[in-house]
Structure formats: structure tokens, C-alpha cells
Design a protein around this motif. Structure first.
Motif, PDB file in Angstrom:
ATOM      1  N   MET A   1     -31.625-104.978 -77.023  1.00  0.00           N
ATOM      2  CA  MET A   1     -30.287-104.437 -77.026  1.00  0.00           C
ATOM      3  C   MET A   1     -29.307-105.428 -77.634  1.00  0.00           C
ATOM      4  SD  MET A   1     -28.632-101.816 -76.198  1.00  0.00           S
ATOM      5  CE  MET A   1     -27.029-101.242 -75.848  1.00  0.00           C
ATOM      6  N   ARG A   2     -29.568-106.723 -77.391  1.00  0.00           N
ATOM      7  CA  ARG A   2     -28.679-107.751 -77.918  1.00  0.00           C
ATOM      8  C   ARG A   2     -28.690-107.775 -79.441  1.00  0.00           C
ATOM      9  NH1 ARG A   2     -30.006-113.347 -75.427  1.00  0.00           N
ATOM     10  NH2 ARG A   2     -30.447-114.031 -77.526  1.00  0.00           N
ATOM     11  N   ASP A   3     -29.851-107.513 -80.025  1.00  0.00           N
ATOM     12  CA  ASP A   3     -29.955-107.488 -81.486  1.00  0.00           C
ATOM     13  C   ASP A   3     -29.150-106.335 -82.080  1.00  0.00           C
ATOM     14  OD1 ASP A   3     -31.702-109.661 -81.539  1.00  0.00           O
ATOM     15  OD2 ASP A   3     -33.437-108.373 -81.255  1.00  0.00           O
ATOM     16  N   VAL A   4     -29.181-105.210 -81.418  1.00  0.00           N
ATOM     17  CA  VAL A   4     -28.454-104.038 -81.923  1.00  0.00           C
ATOM     18  C   VAL A   4     -26.954-104.290 -81.875  1.00  0.00           C
ATOM     19  CG1 VAL A   4     -27.996-101.589 -81.552  1.00  0.00           C
ATOM     20  CG2 VAL A   4     -30.305-102.479 -81.247  1.00  0.00           C
ATOM     21  N   VAL A   5     -26.476-104.821 -80.761  1.00  0.00           N
ATOM     22  CA  VAL A   5     -25.035-105.098 -80.626  1.00  0.00           C
ATOM     23  C   VAL A   5     -24.606-106.165 -81.620  1.00  0.00           C
ATOM     24  CG1 VAL A   5     -23.272-105.980 -79.046  1.00  0.00           C
ATOM     25  CG2 VAL A   5     -24.986-104.379 -78.223  1.00  0.00           C
ATOM     26  N   GLY A   6     -25.397-107.200 -81.773  1.00  0.00           N
ATOM     27  CA  GLY A   6     -25.075-108.245 -82.742  1.00  0.00           C
ATOM     28  C   GLY A   6     -25.083-107.736 -84.168  1.00  0.00           C
ATOM     29  N   GLY A   7     -26.037-106.886 -84.489  1.00  0.00           N
ATOM     30  CA  GLY A   7     -26.117-106.322 -85.829  1.00  0.00           C
ATOM     31  C   GLY A   7     -24.949-105.410 -86.149  1.00  0.00           C
ATOM     32  N   VAL A   8     -24.557-104.603 -85.169  1.00  0.00           N
ATOM     33  CA  VAL A   8     -23.407-103.711 -85.379  1.00  0.00           C
ATOM     34  C   VAL A   8     -22.132-104.533 -85.513  1.00  0.00           C
ATOM     35  CG1 VAL A   8     -21.998-101.923 -84.274  1.00  0.00           C
ATOM     36  CG2 VAL A   8     -24.487-101.728 -84.286  1.00  0.00           C
ATOM     37  N   GLY A   9     -21.996-105.566 -84.710  1.00  0.00           N
ATOM     38  CA  GLY A   9     -20.824-106.438 -84.813  1.00  0.00           C
ATOM     39  C   GLY A   9     -20.760-107.156 -86.150  1.00  0.00           C
ATOM     40  N   LEU A  10     -21.886-107.646 -86.608  1.00  0.00           N
ATOM     41  CA  LEU A  10     -21.941-108.328 -87.895  1.00  0.00           C
ATOM     42  C   LEU A  10     -21.622-107.374 -89.040  1.00  0.00           C
ATOM     43  CD1 LEU A  10     -22.568-111.164 -88.969  1.00  0.00           C
ATOM     44  CD2 LEU A  10     -24.919-110.431 -89.280  1.00  0.00           C
ATOM     45  N   SER A  11     -22.114-106.162 -88.937  1.00  0.00           N
ATOM     46  CA  SER A  11     -21.791-105.162 -89.951  1.00  0.00           C
ATOM     47  C   SER A  11     -20.303-104.812 -89.916  1.00  0.00           C
ATOM     48  CB  SER A  11     -22.609-103.887 -89.738  1.00  0.00           C
ATOM     49  OG  SER A  11     -23.960-104.139 -89.998  1.00  0.00           O
ATOM     50  N   GLY A  12     -19.729-104.774 -88.734  1.00  0.00           N
ATOM     51  CA  GLY A  12     -18.294-104.507 -88.613  1.00  0.00           C
ATOM     52  C   GLY A  12     -17.450-105.589 -89.266  1.00  0.00           C
ATOM     53  N   VAL A  13     -17.826-106.841 -89.062  1.00  0.00           N
ATOM     54  CA  VAL A  13     -17.125-107.938 -89.727  1.00  0.00           C
ATOM     55  C   VAL A  13     -17.298-107.831 -91.235  1.00  0.00           C
ATOM     56  CG1 VAL A  13     -17.106-110.453 -90.034  1.00  0.00           C
ATOM     57  CG2 VAL A  13     -17.254-109.476 -87.750  1.00  0.00           C
ATOM     58  N   GLY A  14     -18.494-107.450 -91.673  1.00  0.00           N
ATOM     59  CA  GLY A  14     -18.745-107.281 -93.095  1.00  0.00           C
ATOM     60  C   GLY A  14     -17.891-106.187 -93.709  1.00  0.00           C
ATOM     61  N   VAL A  15     -17.721-105.086 -92.978  1.00  0.00           N
ATOM     62  CA  VAL A  15     -16.874-103.993 -93.479  1.00  0.00           C
ATOM     63  C   VAL A  15     -15.432-104.462 -93.601  1.00  0.00           C
ATOM     64  CG1 VAL A  15     -15.908-101.738 -92.865  1.00  0.00           C
ATOM     65  CG2 VAL A  15     -18.363-102.140 -92.690  1.00  0.00           C
ATOM     66  N   LEU A  16     -14.950-105.202 -92.609  1.00  0.00           N
ATOM     67  CA  LEU A  16     -13.585-105.717 -92.686  1.00  0.00           C
ATOM     68  C   LEU A  16     -13.401-106.660 -93.869  1.00  0.00           C
ATOM     69  CD1 LEU A  16     -12.785-106.354 -88.914  1.00  0.00           C
ATOM     70  CD2 LEU A  16     -11.900-104.533 -90.391  1.00  0.00           C
ATOM     71  N   LEU A  17     -14.372-107.521 -94.096  1.00  0.00           N
ATOM     72  CA  LEU A  17     -14.292-108.422 -95.252  1.00  0.00           C
ATOM     73  C   LEU A  17     -14.344-107.650 -96.559  1.00  0.00           C
ATOM     74  CD1 LEU A  17     -16.462-111.508 -94.279  1.00  0.00           C
ATOM     75  CD2 LEU A  17     -14.006-111.447 -94.667  1.00  0.00           C
ATOM     76  N   LYS A  18     -15.166-106.633 -96.618  1.00  0.00           N
ATOM     77  CA  LYS A  18     -15.272-105.822 -97.834  1.00  0.00           C
ATOM     78  C   LYS A  18     -13.954-105.110 -98.134  1.00  0.00           C
ATOM     79  CE  LYS A  18     -17.178-103.555-101.203  1.00  0.00           C
ATOM     80  NZ  LYS A  18     -17.014-104.154-102.498  1.00  0.00           N
TER      81      LYS A  18
END
Length: 66
Positions: A1-18
Motif C-alpha cells: 500500500m505504501r508503494d501505491v501512495v508514494g507512486g501516486v504522490g510522486l506522479s502528482g508532484v510530476g504533474v504539478l512540475l509539468k
């Protein structure tokens, strides 16, 4: 579960940077391209987390439960 939350969070930061990182000029890194890289890495991490949850990894293999 921790991997999923971390991955979604990392993708969210990536979207903001994009979306908003193209307006900032840095000499070494283009933030919008870094955002794309973070989106891909986050998606891979989330997919790996889902794979681990469905396969039951982390609960111990059947051979170790004897």
C-alpha cells in the motif's frame, strides 16, 4: 500500500512540475521535462505496489511458512 501512495504522490508532484515548471528557468534542469520523468517513475512505482498487493508479496512465501 505504501508503494501505491508514494507512486501516486510522486506522479502528482510530476504533474504539478509539468504544468507550472515551464515558467521557471534553471540553468541545469528543465522542470517540465523533470515532471514527465517523475510522472513515469511514480506510475511505475504505483503499478509495482498494486502488483505486490495482488500477488501477496510481503506476507512471506509459502515455503517460509512451514
Amino acid at each position: 500500500m505504501r508503494d501505491v501512495v508514494g507512486g501516486v504522490g510522486l506522479s502528482g508532484v510530476g504533474v504539478l512540475l509539468k504544468l507550472y515548471g515551464g515558467r521557471v528557468d534553471l540553468p541545469a534542469v528543465s522542470l517540465d521535462k523533470l515532471g514527465v520523468v517523475l510522472i513515469v517513475i511514480g506510475a511505475l512505482e504505483a503499478a509495482y505496489g498494486v502488483f505486490r498487493m495482488t500477488r501477496g508479496a510481503g506476507r512471506g512465501s509459502p515455503a517460509k511458512r512451514r
